[in-house]
Design an enzyme around this catalytic site. Structure first.
Site, PDB file in Angstrom:
ATOM      1  N   ASP A  31      57.030  17.549 -45.563  1.00  0.00           N
ATOM      2  CA  ASP A  31      56.959  18.799 -44.593  1.00  0.00           C
ATOM      3  C   ASP A  31      56.850  19.756 -45.278  1.00  0.00           C
ATOM      4  O   ASP A  31      56.984  19.670 -46.897  1.00  0.00           O
ATOM      5  CB  ASP A  31      58.890  18.913 -44.396  1.00  0.00           C
ATOM      6  N   ILE A  32      55.698  20.650 -45.424  1.00  0.00           N
ATOM      7  CA  ILE A  32      55.698  22.261 -46.378  1.00  0.00           C
ATOM      8  C   ILE A  32      57.125  22.941 -47.267  1.00  0.00           C
ATOM      9  O   ILE A  32      57.042  23.281 -47.695  1.00  0.00           O
ATOM     10  CB  ILE A  32      54.957  22.717 -46.059  1.00  0.00           C
ATOM     11  N   ASN A  88      61.428  17.848 -32.125  1.00  0.00           N
ATOM     12  CA  ASN A  88      61.827  19.194 -31.350  1.00  0.00           C
ATOM     13  C   ASN A  88      61.427  18.683 -30.209  1.00  0.00           C
ATOM     14  O   ASN A  88      59.721  18.800 -30.495  1.00  0.00           O
ATOM     15  CB  ASN A  88      62.198  19.893 -32.515  1.00  0.00           C
ATOM     16  N   GLY A  94      63.780  23.765 -30.304  1.00  0.00           N
ATOM     17  CA  GLY A  94      63.475  24.036 -31.670  1.00  0.00           C
ATOM     18  C   GLY A  94      62.141  24.250 -31.507  1.00  0.00           C
ATOM     19  O   GLY A  94      61.468  23.825 -32.980  1.00  0.00           O
ATOM     20  N   GLN A  95      61.087  23.613 -31.116  1.00  0.00           N
ATOM     21  CA  GLN A  95      59.761  22.853 -32.041  1.00  0.00           C
ATOM     22  C   GLN A  95      58.781  23.978 -31.863  1.00  0.00           C
ATOM     23  O   GLN A  95      58.652  25.291 -31.562  1.00  0.00           O
ATOM     24  CB  GLN A  95      58.817  22.344 -30.701  1.00  0.00           C
ATOM     25  N   HIS A 101      55.572  15.362 -33.379  1.00  0.00           N
ATOM     26  CA  HIS A 101      55.809  15.159 -34.720  1.00  0.00           C
ATOM     27  C   HIS A 101      56.828  14.262 -35.079  1.00  0.00           C
ATOM     28  O   HIS A 101      57.876  15.130 -33.925  1.00  0.00           O
ATOM     29  CB  HIS A 101      55.269  16.195 -35.343  1.00  0.00           C
ATOM     30  N   HIS A 103      60.005  13.886 -37.292  1.00  0.00           N
ATOM     31  CA  HIS A 103      61.370  14.331 -38.370  1.00  0.00           C
ATOM     32  C   HIS A 103      61.583  12.763 -38.937  1.00  0.00           C
ATOM     33  O   HIS A 103      62.380  12.287 -38.841  1.00  0.00           O
ATOM     34  CB  HIS A 103      61.766  15.938 -38.290  1.00  0.00           C
TER      35      HIS A 103
HETATM   36  P1  AMP Z   1      59.559  21.857 -34.968  1.00  0.00           P
HETATM   37  O1  AMP Z   1      60.225  22.768 -35.525  1.00  0.00           O
HETATM   38  O2  AMP Z   1      59.965  20.300 -35.467  1.00  0.00           O
HETATM   39  O3  AMP Z   1      57.899  21.472 -35.086  1.00  0.00           O
HETATM   40  O4  AMP Z   1      58.676  21.666 -37.350  1.00  0.00           O
HETATM   41  C1  AMP Z   1      57.468  21.571 -37.459  1.00  0.00           C
HETATM   42  C2  AMP Z   1      57.592  21.457 -39.510  1.00  0.00           C
HETATM   43  O5  AMP Z   1      56.550  22.007 -39.721  1.00  0.00           O
HETATM   44  C3  AMP Z   1      58.508  21.620 -39.953  1.00  0.00           C
HETATM   45  O6  AMP Z   1      59.792  21.569 -40.291  1.00  0.00           O
HETATM   46  C4  AMP Z   1      57.771  23.088 -41.181  1.00  0.00           C
HETATM   47  O7  AMP Z   1      58.153  23.214 -42.065  1.00  0.00           O
HETATM   48  C5  AMP Z   1      56.602  21.845 -40.613  1.00  0.00           C
HETATM   49  N1  AMP Z   1      55.759  22.293 -41.204  1.00  0.00           N
HETATM   50  C6  AMP Z   1      54.701  23.401 -41.016  1.00  0.00           C
HETATM   51  N2  AMP Z   1      53.098  23.827 -41.292  1.00  0.00           N
HETATM   52  C7  AMP Z   1      52.971  22.684 -42.415  1.00  0.00           C
HETATM   53  C8  AMP Z   1      52.056  22.131 -42.672  1.00  0.00           C
HETATM   54  N3  AMP Z   1      51.062  22.759 -43.723  1.00  0.00           N
HETATM   55  N4  AMP Z   1      52.498  21.433 -44.257  1.00  0.00           N
HETATM   56  C9  AMP Z   1      53.468  20.389 -43.606  1.00  0.00           C
HETATM   57  N5  AMP Z   1      53.905  20.766 -43.008  1.00  0.00           N
HETATM   58  C10 AMP Z   1      54.184  22.080 -42.037  1.00  0.00           C
END
Ligand code: AMP
Ligand code: ZN
Length: 115
Positions: A31-32, A88, A94-95, A101, A103
């Protein structure tokens, strides 16, 4: 492949990510914006908007995503201590990225109930 989907672009490797695992059906990357010392996302390579958009045909793929979390946790050395697995879904879930995906959060204790 959805043209405007961030995670489809990571699958296509047009946007870079720090990969943790890849096979023909799933991709895992760090995760970024990590919320725990270990924070990896496991995604199906084929676009699926959310768990709410899944169908019975997706059962094997969804199972493979979860099994990938378990094997990744083993290889990352966090399986014994334990980990939090989160999907999520939608607005109340909270998606924020609309490509399913899972986590994998580890490396610290995670409270319950979640926020
Ligand atoms: P969600 O809130 O469950 O939709 O999670 C989305 C996740 O994607 C968050 O934890 C972000 O930090 C992560 N995210 C967004 N952009 C990127 C990216 N380019 N590379 C890796 N993770 C990312
Ligand atoms: Zn996508």
């Amino acid at each position: 492949m959805e043209a405007h989907c961030l995670f489809c672009k990571i699958v296509a490797k047009t946007i870079p990510a720090k990969l943790a695992y890849e096979d023909e059906r799933v991709l895992a990357f760090h995760d970024i914006n990590p919320q725990s010392p270990v924070h990896v996302l496991v995604i199906p390579k084929a676009h699926m908007t959310s768990l709410a958009h899944s169908t019975p045909d997706d059962e094997a793929l969804l199972g493979h995503c979860l099994r990938t979390v378990a094997t990744l946790a083993e290889s990352l050395g966090v399986a014994h201590a334990g980990y939090r697995t989160v999907i999520n879904t939608g607005i109340d879930g909270g998606q924020t990225v609309h490509h399913l995906h899972v986590h994998l959060l580890a490396g610290r204790a995670h409270g319950w109930p979640p926020g």
